[in-house]
Design a protein around this motif. Sequence first.
Motif, short mmCIF file in Angstrom:
data_model
loop_
_atom_site.label_atom_id
_atom_site.label_comp_id
_atom_site.label_asym_id
_atom_site.label_seq_id
_atom_site.Cartn_x
_atom_site.Cartn_y
_atom_site.Cartn_z
N ALA A 88 2.51 11.94 8.83
CA ALA A 88 3.58 11.10 8.50
C ALA A 88 3.56 10.54 9.51
O ALA A 88 2.89 10.34 10.40
N GLY A 89 4.15 9.27 9.34
CA GLY A 89 4.17 8.51 9.73
C GLY A 89 2.76 6.80 9.65
O GLY A 89 2.88 6.11 9.80
N HIS A 90 2.39 7.71 8.66
CA HIS A 90 1.05 6.69 7.84
C HIS A 90 2.08 5.10 7.47
O HIS A 90 2.68 5.46 6.84
N PRO A 91 1.35 4.31 7.05
CA PRO A 91 1.51 2.80 6.71
C PRO A 91 1.63 2.92 4.77
O PRO A 91 2.94 2.40 4.83
N LEU A 92 1.04 4.70 4.41
CA LEU A 92 1.08 4.74 3.37
C LEU A 92 2.05 4.92 2.83
O LEU A 92 2.94 5.69 1.56
N ALA A 93 2.74 6.20 3.41
CA ALA A 93 3.70 7.01 3.74
C ALA A 93 5.18 6.97 2.73
O ALA A 93 5.73 7.76 2.58
N ALA A 94 5.40 5.48 3.68
CA ALA A 94 6.53 5.24 2.66
C ALA A 94 6.75 4.20 1.25
O ALA A 94 7.77 3.61 0.60
N SER A 95 5.68 4.13 0.88
CA SER A 95 5.24 3.14 -0.21
C SER A 95 5.09 4.36 -0.81
O SER A 95 4.85 5.25 -1.34
N GLY A 96 5.80 3.28 -3.17
CA GLY A 96 5.86 4.35 -4.27
C GLY A 96 4.36 3.54 -5.12
O GLY A 96 3.90 2.37 -4.76
N ASP A 97 3.85 4.49 -5.50
CA ASP A 97 3.01 3.87 -6.68
C ASP A 97 1.67 3.09 -5.75
O ASP A 97 0.90 2.13 -6.02
#
Length: 330
Positions: free
Chosen positions: A173-182
């Motif tokens: 949780a909080g990984h740089p990609l966690a809030a990214s899509g596709d």
Amino acid sequence: MNIRQLKHFLAVIDLGSLAAAAEMVHLSQPALSRSLRALEDALRVPLFDRQDRRLRPTPYALAYVERARRMVFDENEGARSLALMRDGELGSLAFGMGSSIAKFLLAPLMLEMLARAPGLRMSAMVQSTDVLHAALLKEQLDFFIGDVRIAQHDPDMVTEALYPCTFGWFARAGHPLAASGDIAMARLSAYPLISAGYADETVERRIADLYGLTMPISQHFALSTSDLSTVHALLASSDAVTPSTAIAVIDPLKAGVVVPLDVTPPLDLDLTLGIIHRAGRTLAPASSRAFEFIRASFANADAEISRLDGRRAAPGLAPTRGKRATRPRR
């Protein structure tokens, strides 16, 4: 000819060495050689060519080996059935499971069995499905929990499919990609990739095809380990990413420590976990209790993962992009 001689014959076949076989059956090498010659005399065919101090199986031996295994199995099974009738809930239970489920299942199963059958002696093997299958064939296990595909077409095996797995890519949780899509593989591979557990060549090729990776797939991973405690620790404390079944990371998912990533294309793999044991083998009475607990554990895990999927599907939360297969009828 007797069962003891057949066991000596199979030991040499399986180990490929007179010295190793003699050690396994607790005989001297000359005594083992005499036993093999007595079996050859009884069958009136040569079973081994003796060349360069090695025993090489003849065509007669290769033709006879499966029948010998069956006779030894039937003899052992007869003695086992009587012992189980005599001992009731006493005796022993040997089972195995893959590392992806041992983390959430092994200790609770053992605690359950200790509570319900305190006189039972248990042993557990945590290995890949192919190793567990080989151990079952050698009667080292009573049953194992693994990928049912390995035995579903074998008439000498009984399989009970319990859990078609959900797959995905996971990070903290909080990984740089966690809030990214596709998320494409080009972005994903900028972070350390962890290969967790055993994957056969079919799985590796499917991953390679999905994400345009070259074989061997291992060259794209910074770490490979079957120890899930290590995987969970690395995910929680670094920017590492792992492809995994959801059930293998169910505890950190529930705790909110680990989250699924929205990777494109989704990790679409085929794996159904279940119980595998030998047909015709009399299982210890405790086995039925173990099976009940295993079925309930998978049902609870399925419900928990479905709940987490629903929570992630709420507004503002990333959906799970892994595959969820149709559940089997119970």
